[in-house]
Enzyme design. Structure first.
Site, PDB file in Angstrom:
ATOM      1  N   TYR A  93       8.373   8.554  16.344  1.00 50.63           N
ATOM      2  CA  TYR A  93       8.408   8.698  14.781  1.00 50.63           C
ATOM      3  C   TYR A  93       9.668   9.460  14.203  1.00 50.63           C
ATOM      4  O   TYR A  93      10.380   9.077  13.624  1.00 50.63           O
ATOM      5  CB  TYR A  93       7.136   9.206  14.234  1.00 50.63           C
ATOM      6  CG  TYR A  93       6.991   9.238  12.787  1.00 50.63           C
ATOM      7  CD1 TYR A  93       6.865   8.041  12.185  1.00 50.63           C
ATOM      8  CD2 TYR A  93       7.172  10.166  11.835  1.00 50.63           C
ATOM      9  CE1 TYR A  93       6.753   7.658  10.807  1.00 50.63           C
ATOM     10  CE2 TYR A  93       6.952  10.187  10.743  1.00 50.63           C
ATOM     11  CZ  TYR A  93       6.883   8.631  10.088  1.00 50.63           C
ATOM     12  OH  TYR A  93       6.597   8.588   8.649  1.00 50.63           O
ATOM     13  N   SER A 128       0.932  -1.288  -0.167  1.00 52.09           N
ATOM     14  CA  SER A 128       0.001   0.132  -0.155  1.00 52.09           C
ATOM     15  C   SER A 128       0.602   1.288   0.048  1.00 52.09           C
ATOM     16  O   SER A 128       2.137   1.196   0.339  1.00 52.09           O
ATOM     17  CB  SER A 128      -0.658   0.012   1.206  1.00 52.09           C
ATOM     18  OG  SER A 128      -0.203   0.135   2.453  1.00 52.09           O
TER      19      SER A 128
END
Length: 253
Positions: A159, A15
């Site tokens: 992150y 994806s």
């Protein structure tokens, strides 16, 4: 290096950025193995591009080595690795309920940074044993960081740290692999229209787009794939981190 006739692996290829990259490499003649935790998604892309789908947790050293062997058995020695697999979590270091759970931070670091390193080290070992091409090259690795590596916002500590690690890997890895003829580059995308944003209301997406100087829109996965292709094909590009962000600089929050 041209993708044509060469074997490639794309992690996170089921994806988003990885899917777009897998499709472009296949369109350019590469034999592509699509690696993803979601086997169904990987199989769908593989069917479209006449590729190979492999289910994998990129942090698993044994399974990752087996996946690379499987790709090589199907397509020949792997000369291209594109690492797109990644996860994110939004959490403050000190939130309303106290400190951020350590396992949340650890998960992001493990998948994004350690997973990237795991695939890179294993693929590089295989590339180093291949016969050199006419230009002396044996392979190329493209990793995916983020503008958060330098512009990390509040709530992005895990992150940002994981992507900062990927940015820092580019130079030492490229220097080490130089004697084998293997290049390492990194793409640091800004705000792209990927599955992570599918569930955000359209109004919120429009506000995000307006924050980007030019062009004032979300990045398209196909544009990321174009940058990956450039990093693969340009033989003099090595150890570079390319920001692909429409000139955005993320605010604190």
């Amino acid at each position: 290096m041209t993708p044509e006739h060469n074997a490639a692996i794309v992690t996170g290829g089921g994806s988003g950025l990885g899917e777009a990259t897998a499709r472009l490499l296949a369109a350019c003649g590469a034999k592509v193995a699509i690696i993803d935790r979601n086997l169904e998604a990987a199989e769908k892309v593989a069917a479209d591009v006449d590729g190979l789908a492999i289910e994998l947790d990129v942090t698993d050293p044994v399974a990752a080595e087996a996946a690379i062997e499987k790709a090589a058995a199907a397509h020949g020695g792997v000369r291209i690795l594109v690492n797109c697999a990644g996860v994110g979590v939004a959490a403050r270091i000190l939130g309303r309920d106290g400190p951020m759970p350590l396992d949340a931070f650890e998960t992001v670091i493990k998948v994004n940074l350690i997973g990237t390193f795991n695939m890179m080290r294993l693929a590089a070992a295989k590339m180093a044993s291949l016969d050199p091409l006419e230009d002396g090259s044996r392979g190329v690795i493209v990793n995916t960081a983020s503008v958060a590596a330098t512009d990390g916002q509040i709530g992005q500590s895990a992150y940002a740290a994981s992507k900062g690690g990927i940015v820092s890997l580019a130079l030492p890895a490229a220097r080490e692999f130089a004697r084998f003829g293997v290049r390492v580059n990194t793409i640091a995308p800004g705000i792209f229209f990927t599955p992570l944003l599918y569930n955000i209301p359209e109004e919120a997406r429009e506000r995000l787009a307006e924050s980007i100087p030019y062009p004032s829109r979300l990045g398209e996965p196909s544009e990321f794939a174009d940058a990956v292709l450039f990093a693969i094909e340009n033989a003099y590009l090595n150890a570079e981190v390319i920001r692909l962000d429409g000139a955005i600089r993320l605010p604190p929050k």
